[in-house]
Write a protein that holds these residues in place. Structure first.
Motif, PDB file in Angstrom:
ATOM      1  N   PRO A   1     -12.284  25.792 -43.504  1.00 44.05           N
ATOM      2  CA  PRO A   1     -13.439  25.488 -42.647  1.00 44.05           C
ATOM      3  C   PRO A   1     -13.396  24.051 -42.101  1.00 44.05           C
ATOM      4  O   PRO A   1     -13.741  23.820 -40.940  1.00 44.05           O
ATOM      5  N   ALA A   2     -12.947  23.109 -42.910  1.00 44.41           N
ATOM      6  CA  ALA A   2     -12.872  21.712 -42.447  1.00 44.41           C
ATOM      7  C   ALA A   2     -11.858  21.577 -41.312  1.00 44.41           C
ATOM      8  O   ALA A   2     -12.104  20.858 -40.331  1.00 44.41           O
ATOM      9  N   GLU A   3     -10.711  22.245 -41.434  1.00 45.06           N
ATOM     10  CA  GLU A   3      -9.700  22.193 -40.378  1.00 45.06           C
ATOM     11  C   GLU A   3     -10.210  22.832 -39.091  1.00 45.06           C
ATOM     12  O   GLU A   3      -9.964  22.324 -37.994  1.00 45.06           O
ATOM     13  N   LEU A   4     -10.940  23.932 -39.232  1.00 46.03           N
ATOM     14  CA  LEU A   4     -11.499  24.601 -38.059  1.00 46.03           C
ATOM     15  C   LEU A   4     -12.552  23.738 -37.379  1.00 46.03           C
ATOM     16  O   LEU A   4     -12.611  23.674 -36.144  1.00 46.03           O
ATOM     17  N   ARG A   5     -13.385  23.052 -38.179  1.00 41.87           N
ATOM     18  CA  ARG A   5     -14.382  22.132 -37.604  1.00 41.87           C
ATOM     19  C   ARG A   5     -13.710  21.021 -36.824  1.00 41.87           C
ATOM     20  O   ARG A   5     -14.117  20.675 -35.713  1.00 41.87           O
ATOM     21  N   LYS A   6     -12.664  20.450 -37.406  1.00 43.43           N
ATOM     22  CA  LYS A   6     -11.945  19.360 -36.747  1.00 43.43           C
ATOM     23  C   LYS A   6     -11.325  19.848 -35.434  1.00 43.43           C
ATOM     24  O   LYS A   6     -11.384  19.150 -34.421  1.00 43.43           O
ATOM     25  N   ALA A   7     -10.744  21.024 -35.429  1.00 44.15           N
ATOM     26  CA  ALA A   7     -10.148  21.578 -34.210  1.00 44.15           C
ATOM     27  C   ALA A   7     -11.217  21.812 -33.144  1.00 44.15           C
ATOM     28  O   ALA A   7     -11.014  21.506 -31.964  1.00 44.15           O
ATOM     29  N   ALA A   8     -12.366  22.339 -33.553  1.00 39.86           N
ATOM     30  CA  ALA A   8     -13.456  22.580 -32.606  1.00 39.86           C
ATOM     31  C   ALA A   8     -13.994  21.265 -32.044  1.00 39.86           C
ATOM     32  O   ALA A   8     -14.304  21.167 -30.849  1.00 39.86           O
ATOM     33  N   GLN A   9     -14.098  20.245 -32.880  1.00 38.23           N
ATOM     34  CA  GLN A   9     -14.555  18.935 -32.410  1.00 38.23           C
ATOM     35  C   GLN A   9     -13.568  18.346 -31.409  1.00 38.23           C
ATOM     36  O   GLN A   9     -13.976  17.785 -30.388  1.00 38.23           O
ATOM     37  N   THR A  10     -12.287  18.477 -31.700  1.00 36.47           N
ATOM     38  CA  THR A  10     -11.269  17.965 -30.786  1.00 36.47           C
ATOM     39  C   THR A  10     -11.348  18.677 -29.440  1.00 36.47           C
ATOM     40  O   THR A  10     -11.295  18.039 -28.382  1.00 36.47           O
ATOM     41  N   ALA A  11     -11.482  19.987 -29.463  1.00 36.17           N
ATOM     42  CA  ALA A  11     -11.609  20.753 -28.223  1.00 36.17           C
ATOM     43  C   ALA A  11     -12.847  20.311 -27.455  1.00 36.17           C
ATOM     44  O   ALA A  11     -12.803  20.159 -26.227  1.00 36.17           O
ATOM     45  N   ASN A  12     -13.939  20.070 -28.153  1.00 36.20           N
ATOM     46  CA  ASN A  12     -15.174  19.643 -27.506  1.00 36.20           C
ATOM     47  C   ASN A  12     -15.004  18.284 -26.837  1.00 36.20           C
ATOM     48  O   ASN A  12     -15.511  18.057 -25.730  1.00 36.20           O
ATOM     49  N   VAL A  13     -14.289  17.368 -27.468  1.00 39.05           N
ATOM     50  CA  VAL A  13     -14.033  16.051 -26.872  1.00 39.05           C
ATOM     51  C   VAL A  13     -13.240  16.215 -25.578  1.00 39.05           C
ATOM     52  O   VAL A  13     -13.551  15.577 -24.562  1.00 39.05           O
ATOM     53  N   LEU A  14     -12.222  17.059 -25.594  1.00 38.22           N
ATOM     54  CA  LEU A  14     -11.428  17.292 -24.392  1.00 38.22           C
ATOM     55  C   LEU A  14     -12.272  17.902 -23.278  1.00 38.22           C
ATOM     56  O   LEU A  14     -12.163  17.504 -22.113  1.00 38.22           O
ATOM     57  N   VAL A  15     -13.119  18.843 -23.622  1.00 38.20           N
ATOM     58  CA  VAL A  15     -13.994  19.476 -22.632  1.00 38.20           C
ATOM     59  C   VAL A  15     -14.930  18.436 -22.017  1.00 38.20           C
ATOM     60  O   VAL A  15     -15.072  18.356 -20.789  1.00 38.20           O
ATOM     61  N   ARG A  16     -15.564  17.620 -22.856  1.00 36.57           N
ATOM     62  CA  ARG A  16     -16.494  16.594 -22.339  1.00 36.57           C
ATOM     63  C   ARG A  16     -15.785  15.574 -21.452  1.00 36.57           C
ATOM     64  O   ARG A  16     -16.386  15.041 -20.518  1.00 36.57           O
ATOM     65  N   ALA A  17     -14.505  15.328 -21.743  1.00 30.43           N
ATOM     66  CA  ALA A  17     -13.737  14.373 -20.933  1.00 30.43           C
ATOM     67  C   ALA A  17     -13.184  15.026 -19.663  1.00 30.43           C
ATOM     68  O   ALA A  17     -12.615  14.342 -18.818  1.00 30.43           O
ATOM     69  N   GLY A  18     -13.349  16.325 -19.538  1.00 33.43           N
ATOM     70  CA  GLY A  18     -12.859  17.027 -18.362  1.00 33.43           C
ATOM     71  C   GLY A  18     -11.356  17.235 -18.371  1.00 33.43           C
ATOM     72  O   GLY A  18     -10.741  17.402 -17.322  1.00 33.43           O
ATOM     73  N   ILE A  19     -10.763  17.238 -19.559  1.00 34.20           N
ATOM     74  CA  ILE A  19      -9.319  17.412 -19.686  1.00 34.20           C
ATOM     75  C   ILE A  19      -9.019  18.883 -19.945  1.00 34.20           C
ATOM     76  O   ILE A  19      -9.525  19.466 -20.900  1.00 34.20           O
ATOM     77  N   ASN A  20      -8.208  19.450 -19.070  1.00 29.77           N
ATOM     78  CA  ASN A  20      -7.803  20.844 -19.236  1.00 29.77           C
ATOM     79  C   ASN A  20      -6.858  20.947 -20.436  1.00 29.77           C
ATOM     80  O   ASN A  20      -6.011  20.086 -20.645  1.00 29.77           O
ATOM     81  N   PHE A  21      -7.001  21.972 -21.230  1.00 26.42           N
ATOM     82  CA  PHE A  21      -6.146  22.136 -22.397  1.00 26.42           C
ATOM     83  C   PHE A  21      -5.929  23.601 -22.695  1.00 26.42           C
ATOM     84  O   PHE A  21      -6.653  24.460 -22.206  1.00 26.42           O
ATOM     85  N   VAL A  22      -4.906  23.864 -23.487  1.00 29.60           N
ATOM     86  CA  VAL A  22      -4.574  25.221 -23.916  1.00 29.60           C
ATOM     87  C   VAL A  22      -4.688  25.268 -25.434  1.00 29.60           C
ATOM     88  O   VAL A  22      -4.093  24.459 -26.136  1.00 29.60           O
ATOM     89  N   CYS A  23      -5.448  26.191 -25.925  1.00 25.59           N
ATOM     90  CA  CYS A  23      -5.591  26.388 -27.364  1.00 25.59           C
ATOM     91  C   CYS A  23      -4.412  27.240 -27.839  1.00 25.59           C
ATOM     92  O   CYS A  23      -4.133  28.287 -27.272  1.00 25.59           O
ATOM     93  N   MET A  24      -3.707  26.743 -28.864  1.00 24.75           N
ATOM     94  CA  MET A  24      -2.533  27.464 -29.366  1.00 24.75           C
ATOM     95  C   MET A  24      -2.624  27.630 -30.875  1.00 24.75           C
ATOM     96  O   MET A  24      -2.989  26.685 -31.567  1.00 24.75           O
ATOM     97  N   PRO A  25      -2.268  28.790 -31.382  1.00 22.87           N
ATOM     98  CA  PRO A  25      -2.236  28.957 -32.837  1.00 22.87           C
ATOM     99  C   PRO A  25      -1.054  28.206 -33.440  1.00 22.87           C
ATOM    100  O   PRO A  25       0.009  28.103 -32.813  1.00 22.87           O
TER     101      PRO A  25
END
Length: 63
Positions: free
Chosen positions: A6-30
């Motif tokens: 759960p901690a790793e998933l939270r960190k990944a979600a937070q990182t994705a949220n930072v990229l979204v707020r910055a307007g940076i396009n990204f690809v989520c990869m397993p």
């Protein structure tokens, strides 16, 4: 399959949220394993540094 904690998933979600707020396009990869996670993180950091350099160059050319 490697299950994330759960901690790793939270960190990944937070990182994705930072990229979204910055307007940076990204690809989520397993990630396949710990080594793959490290490799993907290193590549992400390299690309973010590249974006920062590009933004600085764009700002300098506008000044």
């Amino acid at each position: 399959m490697l299950r994330a904690s759960p901690a790793e998933l939270r960190k990944a979600a937070q990182t994705a949220n930072v990229l979204v707020r910055a307007g940076i396009n990204f690809v989520c990869m397993p990630a396949l394993d710990d080594a793959d996670i490290a490799s993907l993180r290193a590549e992400s950091l390299r690309r973010i540094a590249q974006l920062a350099d590009q933004a600085e160059q764009d700002a300098a050319s506008c000044a």
